[in-house]
Design a protein around this motif. Structure first.
Motif, PDB file in Angstrom:
ATOM      1  N   SER A 530       0.842  -1.188   0.000  1.00 27.73           N
ATOM      2  CA  SER A 530       0.000   0.000   0.000  1.00 27.73           C
ATOM      3  C   SER A 530       0.882   1.243   0.000  1.00 27.73           C
ATOM      4  O   SER A 530       1.977   1.243   0.568  1.00 27.73           O
ATOM      5  CB  SER A 530      -0.905  -0.003   1.231  1.00 27.73           C
ATOM      6  N   HIS A 533      -0.788   8.291   1.310  1.00 22.38           N
ATOM      7  CA  HIS A 533      -1.438   9.352   0.547  1.00 22.38           C
ATOM      8  C   HIS A 533      -0.464  10.454   0.174  1.00 22.38           C
ATOM      9  O   HIS A 533      -0.680  11.150  -0.829  1.00 22.38           O
ATOM     10  CB  HIS A 533      -2.582   9.974   1.357  1.00 22.38           C
ATOM     11  N   ASP A 547      -3.838   5.701   6.359  1.00 18.90           N
ATOM     12  CA  ASP A 547      -3.595   6.851   5.499  1.00 18.90           C
ATOM     13  C   ASP A 547      -2.866   6.441   4.225  1.00 18.90           C
ATOM     14  O   ASP A 547      -1.838   6.988   3.855  1.00 18.90           O
ATOM     15  CB  ASP A 547      -2.794   7.912   6.256  1.00 18.90           C
ATOM     16  N   SER A 550      -5.379   4.416  -1.391  1.00 17.29           N
ATOM     17  CA  SER A 550      -6.497   4.937  -2.177  1.00 17.29           C
ATOM     18  C   SER A 550      -6.196   4.841  -3.665  1.00 17.29           C
ATOM     19  O   SER A 550      -5.121   5.231  -4.123  1.00 17.29           O
ATOM     20  CB  SER A 550      -6.782   6.398  -1.812  1.00 17.29           C
ATOM     21  N   THR A 551      -7.171   4.338  -4.421  1.00 16.80           N
ATOM     22  CA  THR A 551      -6.979   4.243  -5.863  1.00 16.80           C
ATOM     23  C   THR A 551      -6.792   5.623  -6.467  1.00 16.80           C
ATOM     24  O   THR A 551      -7.381   6.609  -6.033  1.00 16.80           O
ATOM     25  CB  THR A 551      -8.183   3.545  -6.518  1.00 16.80           C
ATOM     26  N   TRP A 553      -4.425   7.482  -6.068  1.00 19.45           N
ATOM     27  CA  TRP A 553      -3.346   8.072  -5.255  1.00 19.45           C
ATOM     28  C   TRP A 553      -2.204   7.058  -5.166  1.00 19.45           C
ATOM     29  O   TRP A 553      -1.072   7.366  -5.537  1.00 19.45           O
ATOM     30  CB  TRP A 553      -3.880   8.461  -3.882  1.00 19.45           C
ATOM     31  N   GLY A 601     -11.071   2.175   1.585  1.00 17.61           N
ATOM     32  CA  GLY A 601     -11.437   3.586   1.511  1.00 17.61           C
ATOM     33  C   GLY A 601     -10.722   4.270   0.368  1.00 17.61           C
ATOM     34  O   GLY A 601      -9.515   4.079   0.166  1.00 17.61           O
ATOM     35  N   HIS A 602     -11.451   5.048  -0.402  1.00 17.01           N
ATOM     36  CA  HIS A 602     -10.881   5.723  -1.568  1.00 17.01           C
ATOM     37  C   HIS A 602     -11.389   7.160  -1.635  1.00 17.01           C
ATOM     38  O   HIS A 602     -12.529   7.444  -1.254  1.00 17.01           O
ATOM     39  CB  HIS A 602     -11.263   4.991  -2.861  1.00 17.01           C
ATOM     40  N   PHE A 603     -10.544   8.046  -2.155  1.00 15.81           N
ATOM     41  CA  PHE A 603     -10.968   9.424  -2.372  1.00 15.81           C
ATOM     42  C   PHE A 603     -11.897   9.542  -3.576  1.00 15.81           C
ATOM     43  O   PHE A 603     -12.646  10.510  -3.694  1.00 15.81           O
ATOM     44  CB  PHE A 603      -9.749  10.334  -2.578  1.00 15.81           C
ATOM     45  N   TRP A 606     -12.086  12.916  -6.898  1.00  8.72           N
ATOM     46  CA  TRP A 606     -12.026  14.014  -5.936  1.00  8.72           C
ATOM     47  C   TRP A 606     -12.474  15.341  -6.552  1.00  8.72           C
ATOM     48  O   TRP A 606     -12.014  15.744  -7.610  1.00  8.72           O
ATOM     49  CB  TRP A 606     -10.595  14.122  -5.429  1.00  8.72           C
ATOM     50  N   LYS A 624     -16.754   4.751  -6.513  1.00  2.00           N
ATOM     51  CA  LYS A 624     -15.341   4.673  -6.152  1.00  2.00           C
ATOM     52  C   LYS A 624     -14.752   3.308  -6.500  1.00  2.00           C
ATOM     53  O   LYS A 624     -13.571   3.202  -6.850  1.00  2.00           O
ATOM     54  CB  LYS A 624     -15.175   4.959  -4.658  1.00  2.00           C
ATOM     55  N   ALA A 628     -11.698   2.275  -8.849  1.00  2.00           N
ATOM     56  CA  ALA A 628     -10.636   1.413  -8.331  1.00  2.00           C
ATOM     57  C   ALA A 628     -10.318   0.281  -9.299  1.00  2.00           C
ATOM     58  O   ALA A 628      -9.147  -0.049  -9.528  1.00  2.00           O
ATOM     59  CB  ALA A 628     -11.036   0.857  -6.965  1.00  2.00           C
TER      60      ALA A 628
END
Length: 912
Positions: A530, A533, A547, A550-551, A553, A601-603, A606, A624, A628
């Protein structure tokens, strides 16, 4: 000798084997010009070919020779490649004996070309090896020896008196710090860099800088000084309850000076117990809040010989590990241009405000005059509010204020240290009467990367957009690619960097900048694969993976290395990042179930277009997990590409099999039998088409749905950070360039030109940072210098001007020039400094004739596409067939295609 010279002149006159017209220039060692410190054991050499008066010039062979420079300056050859056949002129490795720590080397190259010409040997280029082992560091880590002011943390000043008894032949200083440093010798600043030693994953990688200070030393008494600041090392970092001292509590200095005398002897001066410490006028300096300078506390001459330091404290020696010390890979932050104050404003609140006319990053130099103890406050902001008042709410907790206290000795000059601001406007407090604009100058800083790209066209709004894109990049490329430069953030957000990275490579030479930052990504990547961010990671501290992951990112791990490979053709970036790339793809595979990544969890997309009262479903919400899945496939494809380049057949086969399953899972989950993508948004279709997620028989239909969606929003985009970079590219790729142009030229919200019409001079974080009614968007997240949406610049270079790489021609070894005429543009001009030299594409339309002037650098080839396959094409006012350097290319509907070599060409095409 005279006879040989006459033969040489005759050869030149008749264009024969005359090396005077073929030469080599722009020599680089590890993509740097004459670097003072390299710790790559086998450095690589690159150069550019100057072709003289010949077209279609290709290098056919080269020869390199390398010399070791002795302490007394003599050059002894240690390696010669011999004549090596081939057209490679970039990233050619040294293959001689092991290079020595701290030693300077020179190199030269000569080449042969496809006309049988041989160049003269190039001028010498130089590099110095860094300190290759922790044992080479004799210096000790030192910090202030006086009791620390835990609240204000005034900047420590460290000094040492030095006696030089002999004539100096050369002197080289190696310096790094915990926190920022600025060093002086005899009262003169060492080097011209700022914010040194830069920001890296300090526990894993701490850069040191190397300076040639030969001319700064004098025979007799000398003094060395260094001032320290909290910097990224111990300033509060991050917007959510920021805490200081992320990397450590104490600032410190590591300094080593190697002096060689003309008699061949040498001396090493180091930071150790013999140094002294105190404080001076810099009472406070912190990244977000600014600096406080009290001129009354200045210790004048503190870094000069003869200064009385009897009252100074000693220093504290620290036993820090030196295994993390590395040479500097990227260009340092330097002072760039300046802006004069443009306008003095008295706001409705009766505040004195100065407008510099451009949103910049740096600080203000100011000339002041007053009584001792007079206090002047300079606050910074990007915008004024609707009423015309100074507005700082969007800075959140960042005070962004510099305070100057005068000593009352006439004209005094101030500029802050160890901080910077993002601003267009400043508010000045503490000066009675009118302000003199001549006393205020905005100083711009950014990483000292060469500016490589220019774009202009017949539409002045697009020219301003290009201006805004470039200034957004300048303001946010300060050693790391920050999200914004003004509020309490200024962090290396990975999503922003990946969407903008290709555009960034057109505007500036970001090769070293990203190569360095990607190594910090690898250092901070979680064990699971992983990706945090932000890089360097200050959120998790290497602990919780909350933290990260996120796809869009985390995909920075694959997208940026591949984009850098496309732009610069450097396989080493892929080799260095391959383990990280693979770890990220494996992480996604482990998160997926039945090849479908629909967890975590994904942004998401955005800051996509949304409306507060969504009664008719106008908000462009994209799943999301659909996003992803698309990026899962995209990163897997990029890993396959990298494996193929690096010759890793096993990985290439394994992940090729995997990507088929990923795409099948996408179609099964998100695509109806009639080809409708479930989210039915611009972002969903853009990603699905850009990443080839759909079966070929459904792609054109999906592109039609995308175009219809754009029309449904009255030719407005609705995409956020992840969909925006691909929107116009997909439309033009599938035959809807006219729709792409309508989007690009849209002037009302949401659009690229809406901020331009609102007076923006950089790219905004939100499409409507300032709403049509003049009110602001949510201040907690409303930056006016946020480069992500500037990713459209890539399309402007590649599609409007037509400058791109061709197929496998990475690094612009093979070039594609394929302009797309549209949007009522009558001309477009673009230049790009490739690693091989200048490339340009300038086109215009006059009546029924299309003109295009291009420049192709030596040692490259290009495929040129002239719009209109029915046109009659000429080159330099003659039939194309008359130019032996132009060959007919493939048959492509809508274009006449030609293959050309290096040189300048002037095409015209009259409609048939």
């Amino acid at each position: 000798m005279i006879k040989k010279f006459l033969v040489f002149l005759l050869a030149c006159f008749f264009g024969l084997n005359c090396y005077a017209q073929l030469s080599v220039t722009h020599l680089l060692t590890e993509s740097q010009s004459n670097p003072l410190s390299i710790d790559v054991k086998m450095p690589r050499f690159s150069w550019q070919v100057l072709a003289g008066n010949k077209n279609s010039v290709l290098q056919s062979a080269y020869e390199i020779k390398v010399g070791e420079i002795s302490p007394l300056g003599k050059d002894a050859q240690i390696w010669q490649s011999g004549k090596v056949a081939g057209d490679q002129s970039v990233y050619i490795p040294y293959k001689g004996d092991a290079l020595k720590s701290g030693v300077q080397y020179s190199w030269q190259v000569r080449i042969w070309d496809n006309y049988g010409r041989v160049s003269a040997w190039s001028a010498k280029a130089y590099w110095r090896m860094g300190l290759l082992s922790p044992a080479d560091w004799k210096a000790k880590w030192i910090g202030p020896g006086y009791p620390d002011d835990a609240v204000n943390k005034p900047s420590p000043m460290l000094r040492k008196a030095v006696t030089v008894t002999k004539t100096v032949k050369s002197a080289v200083a190696y310096i790094t710090s915990h926190g920022f440093y600025e060093a002086q010798i005899n009262g003169v600043k060492v080097g011209d860099a700022y914010l040194t030693p830069g920001w890296t994953s300090y526990h894993n990688r701490l850069q040191y800088q190397v300076y040639d200070v030969t001319t700064m030393l004098t025979k007799g008494q000398n003094a060395i000084g260094a001032k320290l600041g909290s910097g990224w090392y111990r300033s509060p970092l991050g917007p959510s309850n920021p805490s200081p001292n992320h990397y450590g509590n104490d600032v410190g200095l590591l300094f080593q000076l190697q002096i060689t005398y003309t008699d061949g002897t040498s001396e090493t001066i180091i930071s150790d117990e013999s140094w002294k410490s105190s404080t001076g006028e810099l009472r406070y300096a912190e990244i977000y809040n600014g600096a406080t300078i009290d001129a009354r506390m200045e210790q004048k001459g503190w870094a000069q010989a003869g200064f009385n330091d009897q009252a100074w404290a000693g220093v504290k020696v620290q036993d820090y590990n030196k295994d993390n010390l590395i040479a500097t890979y990227n260009e340092p932050v330097k002072k760039q241009t300046t802006f004069k104050a443009q306008k003095l404003i008295t706001t409705p609140k009766k505040e004195k405000v100065i407008d510099f006319g451009q949103n910049v990053v740096g600080w203000v130099r100011v000339k002041l005059n007053g009584k001792a103890g007079d206090t002047i406050k300079i606050s910074h902001t990007e915008v004024l509010d609707k009423a015309g008042n100074f507005y700082t709410e969007n800075l959140r907790a960042a005070r962004a204020q510099n305070i100057y206290i005068l000593k009352g000795t006439g004209d005094e000059y101030f500029e802050p240290q160890f901080t910077w601001q993002g601003f267009r406007y400043i508010k000045v407090e503490g000066i009675a009467g009118d302000l003199n604009l001549d006393n205020f100058t905005a100083q711009v800083i950014y990483s000292d990367m060469a500016l490589t790209g220019t774009f202009s066209c017949s539409n002045p709004l697009l020219n301003q957009l290009q201006h805004n894109i470039q200034w957004g990049q300048k303001g946010n490329f300060l050693d790391v690619p920050t999200d914004c430069p003004q509020r309490d953030e200024r962090l290396g957000w990975t999503g922003d960097a990946q969407v903008f990275s290709r555009t960034a490579s057109y505007n500036m030479n970001v090769h070293n900048f990203f190569a360095k930052w990607l190594k910090d990504l690898t250092a901070d990547q979680f064990k699971s694969g992983s990706v945090p961010h932000i890089i360097p990671d200050i959120f998790s501290g290497g602990g919780s993976e909350r933290d990260g992951g996120s796809t869009g990112w985390g995909d920075v791990a694959t997208i940026v290395p591949w984009n850098m490979y496309l732009a610069y053709g450097d396989k080493q970036i892929l080799a260095d990042q391959y383990v990280s790339m693979k770890a990220w793809v494996d992480y996604m595979q482990h998160q997926a179930k039945d090849n479908l990544w629909n967890t975590g969890g994904h942004f998401g997309d955005w800051l996509f277009y949304s409306v507060s009262n969504d009664m008719d479903g106008a908000s462009a919400i994209t799943s999301k997990y659909l996003i992803a899945q698309c990026f899962y496939a995209h990163s897997t494809q990029l890993l396959i590409n990298a494996a193929k380049v690096l010759g890793n057949k096993a990985d290439e086969d394994y992940y090729t099999n995997l990507i088929g399953k990923i795409k099948d899972a996408f179609v099964k989950e998100y695509v109806t039998g009639n080809g409708l993508v479930s989210s039915d948004t611009q972002t969903a279709y853009s990603l699905a088409l850009e990443f080839d997620m759909l079966p070929e028989n459904l792609r054109q239909q999906a592109a039609g749905r995308l175009a219809a969606n754009v029309k449904r929003y009255d030719n407005h985009l609705t995409t956020g950070f992840l969909g925006t970079p691909y929107l116009c590219d997909v439309l033009s790729r599938f035959g809807y360039a006219d729709v792409a142009y309508k989007l690009l030229l849209q002037e009302s919200y949401p659009s690229w030109l809406y901020p331009v019409k609102k007076g923006a001079t950089t790219i905004w974080e939100r499409w409507d940072g300032i709403r049509p009614d003049g009110e602001f968007e949510t201040p907690s997240m409303n930056s006016f210098n946020h480069y992500a949406y500037g990713a459209i610049g890539d399309w402007m270079y590649r599609v409007i001007a037509g400058i791109d790489t061709k197929n496998e021609g990475v690094g612009y070894k093979q070039i594609s020039i394929k302009p797309t005429v549209g949007g009522k543009l009558t001309f477009a001009n673009a230049t790009y400094e490739t690693i091989y030299g200048k490339l340009s594409s300038n086109w215009k339309t006059e009546g029924d004739t299309f003109y295009m002037d291009i420049i192709i650098p030596a040692n490259t080839t290009a495929t040129v596409y002239i719009p209109d396959d029915n046109g009659v094409v000429s080159e330099n006012s003659k039939p194309v067939s008359a130019n032996k350097d132009i060959k007919a290319g493939a048959v492509i509907p809508g274009f006449k295609v030609f293959e050309v070599g290096s040189g300048s060409y002037h095409f015209s095409s009259k409609k048939g």
